[in-house]
Motif scaffolding. Structure first.
Motif, PDB file in Angstrom:
ATOM      1  N   LEU A  45      19.572  12.566  74.341  1.00 24.74           N
ATOM      2  CA  LEU A  45      18.393  13.410  74.427  1.00 24.74           C
ATOM      3  C   LEU A  45      17.246  12.316  73.893  1.00 24.74           C
ATOM      4  CD1 LEU A  45      16.917  15.823  74.982  1.00 24.74           C
ATOM      5  CD2 LEU A  45      16.980  16.395  72.490  1.00 24.74           C
ATOM      6  N   ASN A  46      17.506  11.177  73.056  1.00 18.57           N
ATOM      7  CA  ASN A  46      16.733  10.106  72.817  1.00 18.57           C
ATOM      8  C   ASN A  46      16.078   9.403  73.954  1.00 18.57           C
ATOM      9  OD1 ASN A  46      15.403   8.865  70.877  1.00 18.57           O
ATOM     10  ND2 ASN A  46      16.951   7.492  70.078  1.00 18.57           N
ATOM     11  N   VAL A  47      16.899   9.305  74.988  1.00 20.97           N
ATOM     12  CA  VAL A  47      16.319   8.559  76.322  1.00 20.97           C
ATOM     13  C   VAL A  47      15.236   9.515  76.808  1.00 20.97           C
ATOM     14  CG1 VAL A  47      16.962   7.992  78.579  1.00 20.97           C
ATOM     15  CG2 VAL A  47      18.374   7.427  76.627  1.00 20.97           C
ATOM     16  N   VAL A  48      15.318  10.698  76.730  1.00 13.32           N
ATOM     17  CA  VAL A  48      14.323  11.601  77.397  1.00 13.32           C
ATOM     18  C   VAL A  48      13.100  11.664  76.662  1.00 13.32           C
ATOM     19  CG1 VAL A  48      14.108  13.833  78.592  1.00 13.32           C
ATOM     20  CG2 VAL A  48      16.280  13.021  78.628  1.00 13.32           C
ATOM     21  N   VAL A  49      13.414  12.039  75.117  1.00 11.93           N
ATOM     22  CA  VAL A  49      12.307  12.465  74.485  1.00 11.93           C
ATOM     23  C   VAL A  49      11.719  11.335  73.613  1.00 11.93           C
ATOM     24  CG1 VAL A  49      11.797  13.768  72.393  1.00 11.93           C
ATOM     25  CG2 VAL A  49      13.299  14.765  74.208  1.00 11.93           C
ATOM     26  N   GLY A  50      12.733  10.530  73.206  1.00  8.18           N
ATOM     27  CA  GLY A  50      12.220   9.482  72.209  1.00  8.18           C
ATOM     28  C   GLY A  50      11.784   8.188  72.942  1.00  8.18           C
ATOM     29  N   LEU A  51      12.391   7.985  74.155  1.00 11.40           N
ATOM     30  CA  LEU A  51      11.902   6.776  74.970  1.00 11.40           C
ATOM     31  C   LEU A  51      10.912   6.988  75.835  1.00 11.40           C
ATOM     32  CD1 LEU A  51      15.365   4.720  75.191  1.00 11.40           C
ATOM     33  CD2 LEU A  51      13.525   4.561  73.465  1.00 11.40           C
ATOM     34  N   ALA A  52      11.204   7.931  76.767  1.00  7.64           N
ATOM     35  CA  ALA A  52      10.287   8.449  77.817  1.00  7.64           C
ATOM     36  C   ALA A  52       9.296   9.532  77.254  1.00  7.64           C
ATOM     37  CB  ALA A  52      11.146   8.859  78.860  1.00  7.64           C
ATOM     38  N   GLY A  53       9.426  10.145  76.268  1.00  5.82           N
ATOM     39  CA  GLY A  53       8.356  11.098  75.819  1.00  5.82           C
ATOM     40  C   GLY A  53       8.434  12.228  76.564  1.00  5.82           C
ATOM     41  N   LEU A  54       9.410  12.613  77.163  1.00  4.05           N
ATOM     42  CA  LEU A  54       9.296  13.994  77.905  1.00  4.05           C
ATOM     43  C   LEU A  54      10.061  14.859  76.981  1.00  4.05           C
ATOM     44  CD1 LEU A  54      10.546  12.113  81.144  1.00  4.05           C
ATOM     45  CD2 LEU A  54       8.125  13.068  80.759  1.00  4.05           C
TER      46      LEU A  54
END
Ligand SMILES: Nc1ncnc2c1ncn2[C@@H]1O[C@H](COP(=O)(O)OP(=O)(O)O)[C@@H](O)[C@H]1O
Ligand SMILES: [Mg+2]
Lengths: 238, 437
Positions: B143-152
């Motif tokens: 989920l970090n990829v989506v929320v943390g990195l891409a900010g979605l």
């Protein structure tokens, strides 16, 4: 040769008619300055060149190709780079990573030499290479924003109010660099400014945008001497 | 901007006073929560006091606060020193000297994770709980990829977890597929669902995206509840085969001649072997996830995730195709969630829609936020906190959720940006720079 030809461009934001038939030509190798008050539509014109927002009618031709139907990333890959209003660097990323993002679409082999070139132009970036970009001063951020745009090796550089909110020392530095880029590196530049004094001096030609229309056009010196321009854009500065 | 001015080193008296305050707060809160308990004496409830336990609790808070304050100060100190160093260093660029403390902690945790089953081989509960922690770590990293990195902001992440779990459950029970065979297929299917969610929501940001993803998560769950022929409805799917060790199943030796894990290695069969195997399996999957995400972050597309979070318009102006970058983040995050789901189904042997409710999504999101958006190690620490707290809290019976909520609030007060706020730059020095004289 005309690098960029904008003819009869209208842009709307919903019901707001922001550009009302703008005509503008940028020739290869020159600096063109567009001055205008707040809300005149300067940023809208810059963004319309990039397809966000989309123009409602008119034509934008870059190097003989109509680019008005293209998407932002496609336009950028044709060789136009934009330094947006307010700099818009990536604050949580380092200076180096910001520069890498600028080079994201270039061949990897360009990166090293281009980085060297940027360090020569903006020594401060080399000093701050691993610092988070958000911690740079406003002037340094502007340097970074310009360098980031240059990393893509554009043919045409669009600058939207690069002197906005900067200390006087940095304002001078920014305009020096604009002149240098054009003189020494042959960069074609379309510059948008409210700071008419500096911007017209560095430019070959200037235009005045008012409420979405070009109302005056001439070379930089002419416009600087024009009483209407003086009254509207220069008196307040002094 | 706390770290700009070096904090004065605190005197011992100040430290004691600070810890004293915390102990006092702990005492005030502890009296109703720990100090008093009700005991069923015959037919009526009697209130008993538990002073020793209360005192232990207060003392633990006192000491804990001292230690925490001390280590935080040390951490801040190092940070300041490093900044000063960086400022002094002008031309030469450090090869890879950043964040010694965080690096050190990361390696230490990895070492601890590797030996944990050996230390607790007799204690099934510990290994089981650690396995749960690792599932959340893997979900958190995904989920970090989506929320943390891409900010979605994605509130429906559990949907992909469910897709992975059901994909394995169906492939294995209906078609007899094995664990390793199903893994890529289930991951791919989850990635496809990620695209299916990402595509229509490309233009949405923030709150609006959160609402749509929340709905998506619910849609998947409701489909699972109602599409009985496929998913077994509320009854779920049972007897899902457990993963085997290169074809050697974990089971008691039987007469039918099946070679078992214990039999092959000449070991005494014990049910604990499978628990430990599952632990190492999820550890492997989680580590692969980490490696993969770390590598992706160094590639242009990975760096673009972060750039999009920072400023979408600037990205467009730089020629980055925002659509592909966002979709890749959605797809990749979803795939990792799906892989975790496969493991979950294989471990449980039974799944039902109950396991994929919204509160799961919320927990995973809490792990990412609490860990400090985008920080890989932060996710580990937050998973430890979020999984272990409720476990420890079991002794507090009905106060468990209260304790849990309080701890979350305290963490957010102490570390508003998450446990590890500072992100590590994906690249420390450009290759051409290192070669320079
Ligand atoms: N996103 C937007 N939505 C609606 N109206 C906008 C938007 N951006 C700009 N405008 C309007 O368009 C006009 C031109 O704005 P802008 O191009 O930003 O002017 P300038 O850059 O010259 O200050 C203004 O009247 C402004 O209010
Ligand atoms: Mg503007």
């Amino acid at each position: 040769m005309n690098m960029l030809e904008i003819s009869g461009v209208h842009t709307h934001y919903g019901h707001v008619h922001a550009l009302k038939g703008v005509d503008l030509v940028v020739r290869s190798g020159e600096i063109v300055t567009l001055i205008g008050a707040n809300g005149a539509g300067k940023s809208t014109l810059m963004m319309t060149l990039f397809g966000v927002p989309h123009l409602s009618s008119g034509r934008i031709v870059f190097e003989g190709e109509d680019i008005s139907g293209l998407k932002a990333h496609q336009i950028s890959r044709r060789g136009i780079a934009l330094v947006p209003e307010g700099r818009r660097i990536f604050p949580r990323m380092t200076v180096l990573e910001n520069l890498q993002m600028g080079a994201a679409m270039s061949p990897a082999a360009h990166f090293g030499p281009d980085l060297e070139r940027m360090f020569a132009l903006f020594p401060v970036l080399e000093e701050r290479l691993l610092q988070r970009a958000g911690t740079l001063s406003g002037g340094e951020q502007q340097m970074l924003a310009i360098a980031r745009a240059l990393m893509a090796r554009p043919k045409l550089l669009l600058l939207d109010e690069p002197s906005l909110g900067l200390a006087p020392l940095y304002i001078r530095r920014v305009f020096d660099i604009i002149g240098e880029l054009n003189r020494d590196h042959g960069m074609t530049i379309l510059l948008v400014e409210q700071n008419a004094h500096h911007a017209l001096r560095v430019a070959h030609r200037g235009l005045v945008l008012q409420q979405g229309k070009v109302v005056l056009e001439g070379n930089g010196q002419e416009l600087l001497a024009n009483p209407a321009v003086r009254a509207a854009y220069l008196e307040a500065d002094q | 901007m706390r770290a700009i001015f070096p904090r004065q080193a605190l005197s011992i008296a100040e430290r004691l006073r600070d810890a004293g305050w915390i102990a006092f707060v702990a005492l005030v809160l502890g009296v109703p929560m720990i100090g008093l308990t009700t005991v069923d004496a015959g037919n009526k409830l009697v209130v008993h006091t538990r002073l020793p336990l209360l005192m232990e609790f207060v003392a633990a808070c006192f000491l804990g606060r001292l230690a925490l304050r001390f280590s935080l100060d040390k951490f801040a100190q190092r940070k300041i020193e490093r900044q000063a160093q960086e400022a002094r260093r002008t031309v030469q660029i450090p090869a890879r000297s950043t964040l010694p403390l965080i690096k050190w902690l990361g390696w230490w945790l990895l070492g601890a994770a590797l030996v944990l089953p050996l230390m607790f081989s007799g204690n099934r509960y510990v290994v089981d709980t650690a396995t749960t922690v690792l599932i959340y770590v893997m979900l958190g990293w995904g989920l970090n990829v989506v929320v943390g990195l891409a900010g979605l902001l994605d509130l429906g992440y559990v949907a992909f977890y469910a897709v992975g779990a059901y994909a394995y459950a169906l492939l294995s029970t209906q078609f007899g597929w094995g664990f390793w065979q199903s893994l890529p297929v289930a991951g791919g299917l989850a990635a496809f669902f990620g695209l299916a969610l990402g595509w229509p929501t490309l233009r949405l940001r923030g709150d609006y995206l959160a609402i749509v993803t929340l709905g998506f998560g619910e849609i998947i769950r409701i489909i699972l509840v109602n599409w009985t022929e496929l998913s077994g409805g509320p009854n779920g799917i049972a007897s899902i085969p457990r993963p085997s060790f290169f074809g050697l199943p974990f089971q008691a030796p039987s007469d039918d001649g099946v070679q078992t894990f214990a039999g092959f290695f000449g070991l005494e069969y014990s049910p604990g072997q499978r628990v430990i195997f599952l632990y190492y399996l999820i550890l492997l999957l989680a580590l692969l996830t980490n490696l993969f995400v770390t590598r992706m972050r160094r590639l242009p597309v990975g760096r673009a995730w972060e750039a999009i979070r920072e400023d979408e318009i600037a990205c467009k102006a730089l020629g980055i195709n925002v659509v592909t970058v966002k979709l890749s983040a959605f797809a990749l995050g979803a795939m990792l969630g799906g892989l975790a789901g496969v493991f979950f189904a294989a471990r449980q042997g039974f799944i039902s829609p109950e396991s994929f409710v919204f509160s799961e999504s919320a927990t995973i999101l809490a792990i990412v936020v609490l860990g400090g958006m985008g920080s890989q190690l932060g996710v580990v620490l937050a998973s430890l906190v979020l999984v272990l707290l409720p476990e420890i809290g079991r002794d507090f019976a009905e106060y468990r959720m209260l304790l849990f909520g309080m701890a979350m609030i305290l963490i957010m007060v102490w570390r508003p940006g998450g446990l590890l706020v500072r992100r590590e730059p994906a690249i420390m020095a450009p290759a051409p720079m290192q070669a320079r004289p």
